[in-house]
Design an enzyme around this catalytic site. Structure first.
Site, PDB file in Angstrom:
ATOM      1  N   HIS A 271      33.184  32.704  39.488  1.00 44.67           N
ATOM      2  CA  HIS A 271      32.255  34.568  40.396  1.00 44.67           C
ATOM      3  C   HIS A 271      31.661  34.985  39.856  1.00 44.67           C
ATOM      4  O   HIS A 271      30.790  36.335  39.559  1.00 44.67           O
ATOM      5  CB  HIS A 271      34.329  35.346  40.847  1.00 44.67           C
ATOM      6  CG  HIS A 271      34.875  36.280  39.363  1.00 44.67           C
ATOM      7  ND1 HIS A 271      35.577  35.639  38.485  1.00 44.67           N
ATOM      8  CD2 HIS A 271      33.698  37.240  38.381  1.00 44.67           C
ATOM      9  CE1 HIS A 271      35.439  36.789  37.253  1.00 44.67           C
ATOM     10  NE2 HIS A 271      34.603  37.286  37.872  1.00 44.67           N
TER      11      HIS A 271
ATOM     12  N   SER B 151      34.827  38.379  32.292  1.00 42.42           N
ATOM     13  CA  SER B 151      34.363  37.460  32.217  1.00 42.42           C
ATOM     14  C   SER B 151      33.585  36.137  31.580  1.00 42.42           C
ATOM     15  O   SER B 151      32.592  37.325  31.533  1.00 42.42           O
ATOM     16  CB  SER B 151      34.395  38.212  34.200  1.00 42.42           C
ATOM     17  OG  SER B 151      35.658  38.594  34.883  1.00 42.42           O
TER      18      SER B 151
ATOM     19  N   ASP C 252      37.498  28.813  38.158  1.00 41.75           N
ATOM     20  CA  ASP C 252      36.657  29.586  38.175  1.00 41.75           C
ATOM     21  C   ASP C 252      35.355  29.533  36.727  1.00 41.75           C
ATOM     22  O   ASP C 252      35.832  30.365  36.133  1.00 41.75           O
ATOM     23  CB  ASP C 252      37.390  31.416  38.248  1.00 41.75           C
ATOM     24  CG  ASP C 252      36.301  32.555  37.902  1.00 41.75           C
ATOM     25  OD1 ASP C 252      35.600  32.092  38.366  1.00 41.75           O
ATOM     26  OD2 ASP C 252      36.890  33.717  38.507  1.00 41.75           O
TER      27      ASP C 252
HETATM   28  N1  ARG Z   1      40.250  39.794  39.503  1.00 38.67           N
HETATM   29  C1  ARG Z   1      38.685  39.309  39.063  1.00 38.67           C
HETATM   30  C2  ARG Z   1      38.380  40.601  38.352  1.00 38.67           C
HETATM   31  O1  ARG Z   1      38.162  41.758  39.153  1.00 38.67           O
HETATM   32  C3  ARG Z   1      37.621  38.829  39.476  1.00 38.67           C
HETATM   33  C4  ARG Z   1      37.378  39.114  40.515  1.00 38.67           C
HETATM   34  C5  ARG Z   1      36.961  38.494  41.415  1.00 38.67           C
HETATM   35  N2  ARG Z   1      37.862  37.150  42.474  1.00 38.67           N
HETATM   36  C6  ARG Z   1      38.050  37.904  43.518  1.00 38.67           C
HETATM   37  N3  ARG Z   1      38.969  36.981  44.231  1.00 38.67           N
HETATM   38  N4  ARG Z   1      37.409  38.799  44.530  1.00 38.67           N
HETATM   39  O2  ARG Z   1      37.148  41.069  37.944  1.00 38.67           O
HETATM   40  N1  GLU Z   2      37.392  39.541  37.186  1.00 39.77           N
HETATM   41  C1  GLU Z   2      36.980  40.376  35.521  1.00 39.77           C
HETATM   42  C2  GLU Z   2      35.347  40.761  35.179  1.00 39.77           C
HETATM   43  O1  GLU Z   2      34.775  40.215  36.381  1.00 39.77           O
HETATM   44  C3  GLU Z   2      37.677  39.753  33.951  1.00 39.77           C
HETATM   45  C4  GLU Z   2      39.056  40.198  34.927  1.00 39.77           C
HETATM   46  C5  GLU Z   2      39.629  41.995  33.822  1.00 39.77           C
HETATM   47  O2  GLU Z   2      39.048  43.048  34.529  1.00 39.77           O
HETATM   48  O3  GLU Z   2      40.241  41.757  32.909  1.00 39.77           O
HETATM   49  O4  GLU Z   2      35.122  40.645  34.108  1.00 39.77           O
END
Ligand code: ARG
Ligand code: GLU
Length: 708
Positions: A84, A639, A220
Site C-alpha cells: 500500500h 507502514s 502487504d
Molecule cells: N490501515 C492501514 C493504514 O492506515 C492500511 C491502509 C491501506 N489499506 C486499505 N485497505 N485501505 O494505512
Molecule cells: N497503515 C498505516 C500506514 O500507512 C500504518 C497503520 C497505523 O496507522 O498504525 O502508515
C-alpha cells in the site's frame, strides 16, 4: 476506595512497568532504553542499533517517499516496503493490458526493474541534539511571536554552519512540544526502481473489510531498489546508475518469533498526541470524531452504491474509496477504544494527581483550567472546522478543482502570465489523471448530500448566502469545472480569457465565497486559539517533566526516526474472547471467496496450499505463518517499518494496527494496542514459491538465529 482507584490509574498512566508504550529517539537509546530492552531479551547493544562510528541497524532504515518506511535487505540496495506504500507507483505502471495490480510483477533481472520519477528514499546520516543552540536566548517572558522568530534565526544560523552536499539536508524538528530540538542530517536517493510486487489478491487480501482488522491475512509488501551514481552517491535516473551499496542491510530470520518474544520496530511514525489534556480528548471523542465519521459515512454510502452497480466505476473509485474508508474506520475504532479503556477518566485522574503535586506558588497552577477554558472556547469553531475540512476539503471532489482554478487565477493576477503558464503546465497532467477517475454524477450526489448535512448541522451562517437553497443539478450542469472537455477547452484559451472565464464560473465563485466566509468566521479565530493551545501544550509538557522527574517521557511522533519495542502478544477484543497473535496460510484459505474482489485467491496459491509446497518457510508446526501482532507502539508512517528480532534480523513488516487499539495515538493502552506485521516467511514464500523469483531470494541473507 476513591484514592486507591486513582493511585492505580496513576500507575497505569505513569506506566511504571514497561509494556510497549513509547516511540524513542535512536540517539537516546543508550541512556533511556538499552537496559530495559536487554532485560526483555534483546541481544543487541544501543550502539548496534544507532551508531555514527560503524554500520548499524539505522543504516538499513529508509524513509520511503517521505510518507512510509522501508528497509534495505541486501547488499545491492534491495528495498522492502508495503504494497500500500508503493501502490501509486504500481498503479502508474499498470494498464488494462498489463495490469500489475491484478497480476503482480517480478523483474527477471535488474534491467527489467521499473523507474519511478519523483520517488525518493532518504537515509539518516546523523542525529544531533541541538536544543541548546536552538533555544539560546529564549526566555519564558517572550511572546510566542518573539520566541518563534528567535528559534527560526537560531535554526538558520545552525544550518549555515554545516557544509552539506546537494543531496544532503539538515532538518531541525521540535520535540516535546518545542522544549527540545533535534537535527537530522539526511541523504536522499532519487533513482528508486520497482523490483517486484505480489498481485492484489495477496498484497491487498481482505482489502477494506479486513483493513484495521485482526485476525489478518494480508501479504502487504512490495520490493524496490535504490540506485546510485558510480560513486554510490545519489544521482538522477540514468541507465548507468548502479545498485546502491548500503552500510548495513537486514538479514532475514527463517526462525521467526513466538508469543512472548522481543520485537523492535524501527521507522518514521507520523504524528501522535499522547500528552493532550482530558479536555482535548473529550472534544475528539464527543465532537470531532462523530462529525467526521458521519460525513464520511454519507459519502462512502453514495460511492459504494455506484461502485456496486458498475465494474468500471468500481475500478475508478477503488483507490479513492479505500483512502476515505481508511480513516473513517480508524476513527470509529479510536473512539470505541478510548471509551473502553476509560481513556478520558484516566487522564482526568492523572490531572488531579498532577495538580496536587504542584506547590502553592507553582507557575503551573492554572495550566489545566486555562486548557479547559480554551478548549471550551474552541469547541463550536472546531465543529465547523471539522465539517468544512471534511465536506469542502475532502469529500466533494469539485472543491479540489475549484482550488486549482483559484490558484491559476491568483498566479495570473499576482505574478503574471509566466507564473500562470508554469502552474498550468504542471496542472494539466494532474487534471488528466484526475478526470480519468472522476464521475460528475457521483460527485454531484455527494455534493447535494454533504452540503445539506453541513447546512443542517453547522447552520446557514457558515455558508455563502446566495446559495442557501442549492440545486446541485443545475450547479454541476453550469460549471465548466466538472467536465473534462469543457475545462480542457477553457484552459486551451489564452491566459487572459481563460482567467476571465474561470472568475465567472458559478462553481469557482461559489467555492471562493465559501472559503472566504469560512476563513473569516472560523479559520482566523481558530488559528488564534490553536496558537495559544500549542504554547500551553509546550508549557504543560515542561511541567510534566519537572513534576515527575523519575518518569521516562517519550516525545510525540513527528515523522522523524524512532524505535518502539515490545513483544509478540494476543489480546481480548471483547469480554471472554482471546485473539492469539499469529495467523497462518490456512486462514487465507478459510477466508477465500471465489470471484470476490476482496477475498479471491490465485490458482497458483491454492495449488501450493494443496501440495503443501512450502519450502523452508514454515514454523515449527509445519505451517506457513502469514501475519503476527505485538505490543509495539506504532502509528501512520510506520507502514513498511521492519519488525526486528532480538538479534537484529528482520522477522516481519509492519503495515497496520488492530482496530480496537487505534486510540494509541492519544492514549496507548497495552491491554489492546497491537501493531500488525506480515511475517517475513510469508514474504519469502510468495517471492520464492509463488513468483519463482529465486534470484531475489539468493540476493538476501537468510539466517537461523535460534538454531545457532
Ligand atoms: N490501515 C492501514 C493504514 O492506515 C492500511 C491502509 C491501506 N489499506 C486499505 N485497505 N485501505 O494505512
Ligand atoms: N497503515 C498505516 C500506514 O500507512 C500504518 C497503520 C497505523 O496507522 O498504525 O502508515
Amino acid at each position: 476506595m476513591k484514592s486507591y482507584l486513582s493511585t492505580i490509574l496513576l500507575v497505569c498512566f505513569l506506566n511504571l512497568s514497561f509494556a510497549g508504550e513509547g516511540m524513542w529517539i535512536p540517539l537516546l537509546l543508550k541512556s533511556l532504553n538499552e537496559a530495559e530492552m536487554q532485560q526483555m531479551g534483546m541481544k543487541l547493544s544501543a550502539e548496534d542499533i544507532y551508531s555514527i562510528n560503524k554500520g548499524s541497524l539505522k543504516d538499513a532504515i529508509v524513509h520511503f517517499g517521505g510518507f512510509c518506511t522501508s528497509e534495505i535487505i541486501s547488499s545491492e540496495g534491495l528495498l522492502l516496503t508495503n504494497h500500500h506504500c508503493g501502490y501509486g507507483q504500481i498503479q502508474s505502471h499498470s494498464s488494462l493490458e498489463n495490469n500489475l495490480l491484478k497480476n503482480g510483477f517480478w523483474a527477471k533481472n535488474k534491467k527489467e526493474e521499473l523507474a519511478n520519477p519523483g520517488l525518493t528514499a532518504t537515509l539518516i546520516d546523523q542525529i544531533i541534539d541541538v536544543s541548546e543552540k536552538i533555544l539560546a536566548g529564549v526566555t519564558e517572558e517572550m511572546t510566542l511571536k518573539e520566541r518563534q522568530s528567535l528559534v527560526d534565526q537560531n535554526i538558520a544560523a545552525l544550518k549555515s554552519g554545516y557544509n552539506l552536499a546537494d543531496y544532503q539536508d539538515l532538518v531541525v524538528r521540535p520535540f516535546y512540544h518545542g522544549n527540545q530540538y533535534f537535527a537530522f542530517i539526511t541523504t536522499t536517493y532519487r533513482d528508486i526502481r520497482l523490483v517486484g510486487t505480489p498481485p492484489e489478491s495477496i498484497g491487498k487480501f481482505g482489502a477494506d473489510t479486513d483493513n484495521w482488522v485482526w485476525p489478518r491475512h494480508t501479504g502487504d509488501f512490495a520490493l524496490f531498489r535504490i540506485y546510485a551514481g558510480p560513486d554510490n552517491m545519489p544521482a538522477d535516473y540514468s541507465e548507468n546508475n548502479i545498485p546502491y551499496k548500503p552500510k548495513h542491510h537486514l538479514p532475514i530470520s527463517l526462525d521467526g518469533v513466538e508469543e512472548g518474544d522481543f520485537t523492535l520496530v524501527f521507522g518514521f511514525p507520523g504524528r501522535t498526541q499522547e500528552y493532550l489534556p482530558a479536555a482535548a480528548v473529550e472534544q475528539i471523542v464527543e465532537v470531532s470524531n462523530p462529525a467526521k465519521i458521519a460525513i464520511r459515512e454519507t459519502a462512502l454510502g453514495i460511492i459504494d452504491k455506484y461502485m456496486r452497480a458498475d465494474e468500471e466505476t468500481r475500478i475508478k473509485y477503488a483507490s479513492k474509496f479505500a483512502r476515505v474508508a481508511n480513516y473513517w474506520k480508524k476513527w470509529i475504532g479510536e473512539s470505541k477504544g478510548i471509551k473502553r479503556t476509560k481513556g478520558i477518566e484516566k487522564k482526568k485522574a492523572f490531572e488531579k494527581e498532577f495538580q496536587s503535586a504542584l506547590s502553592a506558588d507553582s507557575p503551573y497552577k492554572n495550566l489545566l483550567s486555562e486548557f479547559s477554558a480554551l478548549y471550551k472556547e474552541q469547541e463550536p469553531l472546531a465543529y465547523v472546522r471539522d465539517y468544512y475540512s471534511e465536506v469542502a476539503g475532502r469529500n466533494i471532489e469539485l472543491m479540489r478543482l475549484i482550488s486549482i482554478s483559484n490558484r491559476l487565477v491568483s498566479n495570473y493576477e499576482n505574478n503574471g502570465e509566466e507564473s500562470y503558464n508554469n502552474y498550468k503546465s504542471r496542472v494539466i497532467p494532474w487534471l488528466e489523471n484526475f478526470y480519468k477517475d472522476y464521475d460528475a454524477r457521483i460527485d454531484q450526489e455527494v455534493f447535494q448530500a454533504l452540503v445539506t448535512m453541513y447546512i443542517e448541522d453547522v447552520g446557514t451562517e457558515y455558508f455563502p448566502k446566495q446559495i442557501n437553497e442549492i440545486d446541485a443539478e443545475s450547479f454541476y450542469k453550469n460549471t465548466a469545472l466538472s467536465s473534462q472537455e469543457k475545462m480542457m477547452s477553457l484552459l486551451s484559451e489564452p491566459a487572459e480569457s481563460a482567467v476571465a472565464k474561470l472568475k465567472e464560473d458559478p462553481a469557482f465563485m461559489f467555492g471562493k465565497a465559501w472559503r472566504e466566509l469560512y476563513t473569516e468566521k472560523v479559520g482566523n479565530p481558530i488559528n488564534n486559539i490553536s496558537y495559544q493551545l500549542d504554547s500551553l501544550q509546550r508549557i504543560y509538557m515542561k511541567a510534566l517533566m519537572e513534576t515527575f522527574p523519575d518518569r521516562r517521557f517519550y516525545p510525540d511522533a513527528n515523522s522523524t526516526m524512532r524505535i518502539t519495542y515490545g513483544k509478540v502478544d494476543g489480546y481480548n477484543p471483547v469480554d471472554a474472547v482471546r485473539y492469539t497473535p499469529i495467523t497462518y496460510l490456512d486462514g487465507v484459505i478459510e477466508k477465500y471467496q471465489p470471484g470476490d474482489y476482496e477475498f479471491d485467491v490465485s490458482d497458483k496459491l491454492l495449488e501450493l496450499y494443496e501440495k503443501k509446497d512450502y519450502g523452508q518457510y514454515t514454523d515449527k508446526t509445519g505451517k506457513v505463518p502469514v501475519c503476527f501482532i505485538g505490543t509495539n507502539h506504532t502509528t501512520g508512517g510506520n507502514s513498511g517499518s521492519p519488525a526486528i528480532d532480538a538479534y537484529g534480523n528482520l522477522i516481519g513488516l509492519n503495515f497496520d494496527r488492530a482496530w480496537e487499539g487505534t486510540m494509541s495515538d492519544y492514549n496507548y493502552d497495552a491491554s489492546i494496542c497491537r501493531n500488525i506485521m506480515v511475517d517475513a516467511r510469508y514474504i519469502l514464500f510468495v517471492v520464492d514459491k509463488l513468483a519463482g523469483a529465486t534470484h531475489l531470494i539468493e540476493e538476501m541473507d537468510l539466517v537461523r538465529p535460534k538454531q545457532k
